[in-house]
Design an enzyme around this catalytic site. Structure first.
Site, PDB file in Angstrom:
ATOM      1  N   ASP A 140      -6.970  -4.358  -4.278  1.00 55.58           N
ATOM      2  CA  ASP A 140      -7.168  -2.947  -3.773  1.00 55.58           C
ATOM      3  C   ASP A 140      -5.301  -2.504  -4.496  1.00 55.58           C
ATOM      4  O   ASP A 140      -5.276  -1.374  -4.717  1.00 55.58           O
ATOM      5  CB  ASP A 140      -6.474  -3.051  -2.361  1.00 55.58           C
ATOM      6  CG  ASP A 140      -7.267  -4.231  -1.603  1.00 55.58           C
ATOM      7  OD1 ASP A 140      -7.817  -4.813  -1.687  1.00 55.58           O
ATOM      8  OD2 ASP A 140      -7.917  -3.457  -0.460  1.00 55.58           O
ATOM      9  N   ASP A 163       0.684  -1.336   0.413  1.00 60.17           N
ATOM     10  CA  ASP A 163      -0.113  -0.219   0.383  1.00 60.17           C
ATOM     11  C   ASP A 163       0.890   1.187  -0.064  1.00 60.17           C
ATOM     12  O   ASP A 163       0.300   2.242   0.794  1.00 60.17           O
ATOM     13  CB  ASP A 163      -0.898   0.621   1.026  1.00 60.17           C
ATOM     14  CG  ASP A 163      -2.269  -1.342   0.567  1.00 60.17           C
ATOM     15  OD1 ASP A 163      -2.291  -0.761   0.128  1.00 60.17           O
ATOM     16  OD2 ASP A 163      -2.511  -1.296   1.782  1.00 60.17           O
TER      17      ASP A 163
END
Length: 376
Positions: free
Chosen positions: A150, A89
């Site tokens: 994601d 991320d």
């Protein structure tokens, strides 16, 4: 619709939050309307930075600017310490902080910081499975060879690095990962897996699964929304029509499964009944993804009107039924987001990413200004 009064309300909340949060970062609320704060240890800190940069660009408020700069300084310290960066991320963290400052005011040190972050993300590349491993160290028995939907939103940081440096390897790996996401995370009915596993040694496909959804074969709505936006952004960078088509198909599936108020439940296969958790953050991300998609669909495309109506109805519902209009005691913008219903972690609360994407959607609609996933 006049979006300005809603934006002005978010600015009022943000100015108060700057004082409330200090140098800490909000993540989710815990049932009391107040954000739980973190200290650069999670995947979510970039969303507060992104809210500050969007708010500053809209308002030119020097106090908001000072707070936004402070967050970038915090991200620089995190990079220097290599603190909590062992995951995929990195784009969520540094696209909305360092890259945001570069886009907003061409700050060279921030550009360099964003490029450092892209190099950290490249350390997640696994040549055997040809993916960016989401979680855990290389060779991890549970998460090695695992991709998640994601990650599509982290790829723009790599495309940025390719543009800035001329090194095409960043973009090549990002495109390979996006293509594998298209092939293995998107199912034949245009729903999506949250995660997919590959053999770490030979790269063979193993199985789909979930970490956040109702069950392995269900469709976690925030993941579906990441897919809409992520594939639309992959198209922006590559101009590969298959990515645009995938974003469109995922968007239509999302739209077809919305309840009557146009705000998603947390999983499309979860029982849609009174008491089932919604995820307003999924709908905010979906709106941003569709707005990106609409920038690329031809004016004559038969789905344009339907998708445009979905944006309007979703935003109307978010504002009328989920937005904390006029209540400055609450620290978030959107009520009824869900972090992990499966894990009973903030299943019905404020989500800082929901707030970020809600504001991004408002500014796209009001001024045509996107977030910080690409330059302007």
């Amino acid at each position: 619709m006049d979006w300005k009064p809603v934006i002005e309300q978010t600015l009022m909340t943000t100015r108060l939050n700057i004082k409330r949060f200090g140098e800490a970062f909000p993540i989710v609320s815990l049932g009391d309307g107040k954000y739980h704060l973190t200290e650069q240890t999670n995947w979510t800190e970039g969303f507060w930075s992104g809210i500050l940069w969007l708010s500053y660009e809209y308002s030119k408020d020097p106090d908001i600017h000072a707070a936004a700069v402070q967050t970038v300084d915090s991200f620089r310290k995190r990079m220097e310490a290599q603190q909590a960066l062992e995951h995929h991320d990195i784009g969520f963290l540094y696209s909305l902080s360092a890259k945001a400052r570069w886009i907003a005011e061409q700050d060279e040190a921030s550009r360099q910081l964003a490029l450092q972050a892209a190099d950290v993300l490249m350390q997640r590349w696994r040549p055997a499975s040809r993916i960016f491993q989401a979680w855990g160290p290389e060779g991890d028995p549970d998460n090695g060879g695992r991709m998640i939907i994601d990650c599509l939103m982290n790829l723009p940081l790599l495309y940025f690095a390719a543009e800035q440096t001329g090194d095409r390897r960043y973009a090549e790996c990002a495109t390979i990962h996006a293509e594998k996401s298209r092939r293995f995370l998107v199912r034949g009915d245009d729903s999506s897996y949250h995660t997919f596993y590959f053999d770490q040694e030979n790269g063979h496909a193993l199985r789909g699964g979930t970490a956040q959804g109702y069950q392995d074969g269900s469709t976690w709505t925030r993941g579906q929304a990441w897919g809409v936006y992520g594939f639309a952004l992959a198209y922006r960078y590559t101009r590969e029509e298959r990515f645009l088509e995938t974003a469109r198909r995922l968007a239509l599936h999302f739209l077809e499964h919305l309840p009557s108020d146009y705000v998603a439940y947390w999983d499309f296969e979860a029982p849609q009944e009174e008491g089932t958790a919604r995820d307003s953050s999924a709908s905010a991300i979906f709106v941003c993804g569709v707005l990106e998609l609409l920038e690329h669909l031809p004016e004559s495309h038969p789905d344009r009107a339907l998708l445009g109506e979905a944006v309007q109805r979703s935003m109307d519902s978010l504002i009328q039924n989920y937005f904390t209009a006029g209540d400055l005691s609450e620290e978030g913008f959107l009520r009824h987001g869900s972090y992990s219903v499966r894990g009973n972690s903030s299943p019905d609360d404020f989500m800082i990413w929901g707030d970020y994407f809600f504001l991004e959607a408002l500014l796209r609609l009001e001024r045509g200004v996107p977030g910080y996933w690409y330059g302007r």
